[in-house]
Design an enzyme around this catalytic site. Structure first.
Site, short mmCIF file in Angstrom:
data_model
loop_
_atom_site.label_atom_id
_atom_site.label_comp_id
_atom_site.label_asym_id
_atom_site.label_seq_id
_atom_site.Cartn_x
_atom_site.Cartn_y
_atom_site.Cartn_z
N ARG A 98 -30.58 -2.96 80.58
CA ARG A 98 -29.16 -3.20 80.37
C ARG A 98 -28.96 -4.46 79.53
O ARG A 98 -29.74 -5.42 79.66
CB ARG A 98 -28.52 -3.39 81.75
CG ARG A 98 -27.03 -3.66 81.77
CD ARG A 98 -26.25 -2.44 81.49
NE ARG A 98 -24.86 -2.56 81.91
CZ ARG A 98 -23.93 -1.70 81.50
NH1 ARG A 98 -24.20 -0.71 80.68
NH2 ARG A 98 -22.68 -1.83 81.93
N THR A 371 -21.67 7.70 75.97
CA THR A 371 -23.01 7.22 76.28
C THR A 371 -23.91 8.41 76.02
O THR A 371 -23.43 9.43 75.54
CB THR A 371 -23.00 6.76 77.75
OG1 THR A 371 -22.13 5.66 77.84
CG2 THR A 371 -24.34 6.42 78.32
N ASN A 391 -21.82 1.60 75.02
CA ASN A 391 -20.55 1.63 75.72
C ASN A 391 -19.59 2.57 75.00
O ASN A 391 -19.74 3.77 75.11
CB ASN A 391 -19.95 0.24 75.93
CG ASN A 391 -18.82 0.29 76.95
OD1 ASN A 391 -18.77 1.22 77.76
ND2 ASN A 391 -17.91 -0.65 76.92
N ASP A 413 -17.68 -4.03 80.05
CA ASP A 413 -18.00 -3.53 81.40
C ASP A 413 -17.94 -4.63 82.45
O ASP A 413 -17.98 -4.35 83.65
CB ASP A 413 -19.38 -2.86 81.42
CG ASP A 413 -19.32 -1.40 81.02
OD1 ASP A 413 -18.21 -0.85 80.93
OD2 ASP A 413 -20.39 -0.80 80.78
N SER A 443 -21.84 2.26 85.32
CA SER A 443 -21.70 3.49 86.13
C SER A 443 -22.81 4.47 85.82
O SER A 443 -22.83 5.59 86.36
CB SER A 443 -20.36 4.17 85.83
OG SER A 443 -19.30 3.32 86.11
N GLY A 463 -20.04 9.29 80.13
CA GLY A 463 -18.71 9.53 80.67
C GLY A 463 -18.08 8.35 81.37
O GLY A 463 -17.14 8.52 82.16
O1 DON Z 1 -22.44 1.40 81.68
C1 DON Z 1 -21.39 2.02 81.78
O2 DON Z 1 -20.97 2.43 82.83
C2 DON Z 1 -20.60 2.34 80.54
N1 DON Z 1 -20.85 1.36 79.53
C3 DON Z 1 -20.96 3.71 80.12
C4 DON Z 1 -20.23 4.12 78.90
C5 DON Z 1 -20.09 5.55 78.74
O3 DON Z 1 -20.52 6.36 79.52
C6 DON Z 1 -19.32 5.95 77.57
N2 DON Z 1 -18.78 7.24 77.75
N3 DON Z 1 -17.64 7.44 77.98
#
Ligand code: DON
Length: 562
Positions: A98, A371, A391, A413, A443, A463
């Site tokens: 991450r 994502t 993101n 985030d 998430s 998502g």
């Molecule tokens: O880490 C996360 O939860 C978000 N940055 C994920 C982003 C994502 O799934 C984009 N899709 N809508």
């Protein structure tokens, strides 16, 4: 045969005939190994590495980098991700690559002098960028478990970048939609701001050159070498704060995944700094005592009980979860039977529990499609599940033309201000406040499922906040509702995240009467907010040991195997 026996036989045949299920739809079935990802090119390159004798971790590096080339919407060099694995001997683990907040980050960096969140600062341009983890992630996975030489793995990706990839209809739509943002965010026009159309070929010589440098010089090229120098300078020239020191300090972390049982399944999912594993454990354990298979798929009762469990889990997420290297996450308590029983004690099928009546539980302690996920099972029986992201779609929209890739906007985030929602409508608290070198709460829910001690599934999805609920519905679709992998990923999905207090449903895919009864019980239904909930990719191990790929047709996703 006596008349009585004939009658019995006849009755049995009749019953069997009536209960014969409608023809099942299966995805691609392969004998030994499979890759399912957001792009055919990436799945094929991953498969090719497996065919050359590489394992899932070799294929991970190839697939991940190929997504950075052919799926710049979410595949990346400038982002980060999580990988959960299960080796063929049953041992498990997780890799956290991450992004991290830069050293110069502060709690209030996105607030104006009055303490209000400055629009777009955490989502667009150089200030939104977290220190990228992807290159470190794929190299670390390879260092620990890989078997093929780096050059064998990366060369096909370089060839893909030089030869070009073909724009799909969905890509055309995304590029067109984001064109204005590209032009607004970047000082000069960029490759991806051209008027790309379906079937055009996008050749990316610059990312190819960056990949050659990485192939030759290894991981440190990106974090300490010439690439690092160019990247840090580029971000600062655009008003960002990431320095060479931030890049050279970046480290991945091996983590212990969250594991829990649901019936005869054992679920292995991502631990903090992702909320995915804890939330999915809370929700599934909260609904375990209910006969979901009897209630039926997407029936009123199933939707109700899942919604109420989701509402409570997301309330906890917003309060308790953050980077475990910085905050104390009470993870054992959050997924304990007694705690969850208490959380669900006020649930009733009679009516909805308003979110205003739910806050996080009491513990004494010290969301779209932007994502990307891929699953790999190799011919040796190793499984990996990887979710990676910039993101938002194309991240911060800031594109480093010289190096050929987009930079993430993962800083959004974090909770910029307690109680103020981020782009996914998620609210955070102190646990997810910004601090230098901290990882922002995610998430992402890359997940592996075992049944009776054997590998059953590898799955995940993009998502944003809907990742968690999409993954858990897909597991339930296979386990409770007897769907194939393909059917499970395609089935209509819904989502509740505590706040806003609404059940989001994919439009026109739910029974009207079900919706009307749910409304009468006090639920607000929103069929507009999320036209697509998740793009789930998964692999299911069939009873005969073959592999079934579930590539979600909500995207251009594809399975490839042999
Ligand atoms: O880490 C996360 O939860 C978000 N940055 C994920 C982003 C994502 O799934 C984009 N899709 N809508």
């Amino acid at each position: 045969m006596k008349l009585k026996n004939i009658l019995i036989t006849f009755t049995i045949v009749l019953i069997c005939f009536n209960c014969k299920k409608k023809e099942q739809v299966r995805g691609l079935v392969a004998n030994k190994a499979m890759v399912v990802s957001a792009r055919t090119e990436a799945s094929n390159i991953g498969k090719q590495i497996l065919e050359q004798g590489g394992n899932a971790f070799d294929a991970m590096m190839a697939t991940d980098l190929a997504l950075a080339v052919a799926y710049p919407y979410a595949g990346n060099l400038g982002g980060g991700g999580f990988m959960v694995y299960r080796l063929n001997d049953g041992s498990i683990g997780a890799l956290d690559y991450r992004e991290k907040a830069p050293l110069a980050a502060t709690k209030d960096m996105y607030l104006d002098s009055l303490g209000n969140v400055i629009p777009n600062l955490s989502t667009r341009g150089a200030m939104a960028v977290g220190v990228p983890g992807t290159v470190a992630g794929v190299f670390e996975a390879h260092r620990k478990f890989g078997t093929l030489p780096i050059a064998t793995i990366i060369q096909p990706v370089i060839d893909l970048a030089n030869k070009g990839f073909i724009v799909t209809k969905k890509q055309e739509a995304r590029l067109t939609e984001k064109r204005k943002d590209f032009l607004k965010t970047n000082k000069d026009t960029i490759l991806f701001a051209k008027h790309w159309k379906e079937n055009d070929k996008i050749i990316q010589e610059n990312i190819a050159k960056t990949l050659v440098s990485i192939m030759v010089n290894g991981r440190d090229e990106f974090y300490k070498g010439e690439t690092a120098k160019i990247l840090a300078q580029f971000i600062q020239d655009n008003g960002g704060v990431i320095t060479k020191e931030d890049l050279s300090n970046y480290k991945v972390k091996w983590r212990t995944p969250i594991t829990f049982n649901y019936g005869d399944l054992r679920i292995i999912s991502m631990s903090p700094p992702s909320s995915g594993g804890i939330a999915i454990a809370q929700i599934l354990k909260s609904v375990e005592e209910y006969d979901l298979d009897e209630f039926g798929h997407n029936s009123i009762k199933t939707i109700q009980v899942l919604t109420e469990a989701e509402r409570r889990a997301y309330a906890d997420r917003s309060y308790y979860l953050g980077d475990p290297d910085f905050v104390n996450v009470p993870q054992d308590k959050l997924i304990s039977d007694a705690y969850l029983e208490d959380r669900m004690s006020d649930f009733s099928f009679e009516k909805a529990t308003p979110s205003t009546e739910i806050t996080h539980g009491t513990i004494d302690i010290i969301e779209s499609d932007e994502t990307t996920h891929y699953s790999i099972i190799d011919q040796f029986g190793n499984a990996i599940s990887v979710t990676t992201t910039l993101n938002s779609g194309f991240g911060s929209k800031l594109y480093c033309e010289e190096l050929g890739f987009f930079l993430n906007n993962e800083m959004d985030d974090f909770s910029s201000k307690p109680g103020v929602p981020n782009v996914y409508g998620l609210i955070g608290a102190k646990a997810n406040a910004i601090l230098p070198e901290k990882r922002m709460l995610s998430s992402m829910t890359p997940t592996i499922v075992e049944k009776d001690g054997k590998l059953l599934m590898s799955l995940g999805t993009p998502g944003g906040s809907t990742i968690i609920t999409s993954v858990l519905q897909t597991i339930l679709n296979v386990h409770e509702f007897d769907m194939t992998m393909k059917e499970a990923v395609e089935a209509p999905r819904f989502h509740h995240q505590w706040l806003p207090d609404e059940i989001r449903m994919e439009p026109n895919r739910f029974d009207k009467e079900t919706i009307s009864i749910l409304k009468k019980k006090g639920y607000t239904i929103n069929e507009e907010r999320s036209p697509v909930i998740g793009i789930v990719d998964g692999i299911l191990v069939l009873a005969d040991g073959k592999l079934e790929g579930g590539a979600d047709s909500r995207g251009d996703d594809a399975a490839s195997g042999f």
